[in-house]
Design an enzyme around this catalytic site. Sequence first.
Site: not given
Ligand code: ATP
Ligand code: MG
Length: 430
Positions: A50, A52, A126
């Site tokens: 997705d 963000d 993160d």
């Molecule tokens: P995925 O491919 O699994 O969606 P993702 O990195 O996009 O991986 P998400 O859970 O969609 O993971 O989170 C989107 C963004 O929000 C992350 O890339 C990160 O920048 C931020 N984020 C998510 N969780 C945390 C956390 N626990 N602490 C700090 N930043 C976070």
């Molecule tokens: Mg994501």
Amino acid sequence: MLPRPKHDISRKRISRNTLQVLYRLHEAGHDVFIVGGGVRDLLLGRSPKDFDIATSAHPEEIKALFRNSRIIGRRFRLVHVFYGREIIEIATFRGKGEDSEQCKTSGMILRDNVYGTQEDDAWRRDFTVNALYYNIADFSVIDYCGGLHDLSERKIRLIGDVRKRFHEDPVRMLRAVRLAVKLGFEIEKDTREPIPELAGLIQNVPPARLFHELNKLLMEGYASQVFPELRKFGLFAVMFPYTEKYLEDENSIYYKLIEIALKQTDLRLEQGRSLNPAFLLAVLLWPIVQDNLVHFQAEGMHLYPALSAAIRKVLDDQRVHVSMPQRHAIMMREIWNLQYRLQSSCNPKAKKLITNPRYRAAYDFLELRYQAGEPLESVYIWWTEFAAGSKDQREAMVKASLKDGARKGRKRRKKKPRKPKDNPEVSSDE
Ligand code: ATP
Ligand code: MG
């Protein structure tokens, strides 16, 4: 900053609705970016799950631009824009202090600190590879934390003071493992080293959030690789302390059972088949159910009451660590219960059993146990043939099993006339 010619992110690979949101915010004069996993995956040539979106616009300003939108969240408010089934999540840049101890202990949101600049937003994320921004204004990629370097070195590095940031949110340890496995990256040394020592902090995470994370760890197609990593760091033991006790011997039946189940889960996802997390949870907790059952039976309880008590105890004990929605607990209970009904030596109720909505899951579970090495060959073959049989064949099989059961019963009675009947419903299946 990486200008457009220096990377190969093409707008063709960004969803139409995401682009529409980006353009509308941009045209209204706001700074707006794709951030997080979307940018990371595009740069790696992977298809993002997705996108963000992060922007300088505040929630009310965003909402005013999209009729089909809603503000969600209380502490930190986000906007969801709905396009049929697709939901685009838009977050206003977060400020520096939002997670700080000061905010937590005072219990107050310091309004001024909630929103911040784009750079503040980057440092609150993160991992460095998750803090890259794709700018719709000039199609460049912006990097405040060294994410591009780590991306090229294939490293997961936590931003900022590692211990502090794991304390702040222990879920980040699980995310590090998940992302490293998913991307085939290494967790950078400074990020990796304190994890075994800090793994226990996971206990402070609300059990429901942990369940959500667990789903992501196990239900995204690489569970069989995630599992040994979680164990290596001591993270699995914190989430499943009772299961961990059975895993010392990697050649044991239980270890194999889990391994096969995880592999099948990954395979099913690859084939686009349906999956239920309850099935995997039932596998993870199975050895404990069996041991508790023995315990309650030793106290003199009959099979089914003992089984109910064993299941209740397993679920209650586990819930303290990772809670699961009630519907999953119900399914797990049914799968476990049906194991003993399937193992029954005479099956007068086989025709009814096979119409049970959970029969298929219970049969699959039985098959796994057999594959892992539990002595279930005859039971497994019986049910396999029964399910494949015609109406008449099924009838004949039930009759034969009833006769067989009666004969065994007579033999048992002859041999040990005075001993109280041990459970006639369960065959030992040697
Ligand atoms: P995925 O491919 O699994 O969606 P993702 O990195 O996009 O991986 P998400 O859970 O969609 O993971 O989170 C989107 C963004 O929000 C992350 O890339 C990160 O920048 C931020 N984020 C998510 N969780 C945390 C956390 N626990 N602490 C700090 N930043 C976070
Ligand atoms: Mg994501």
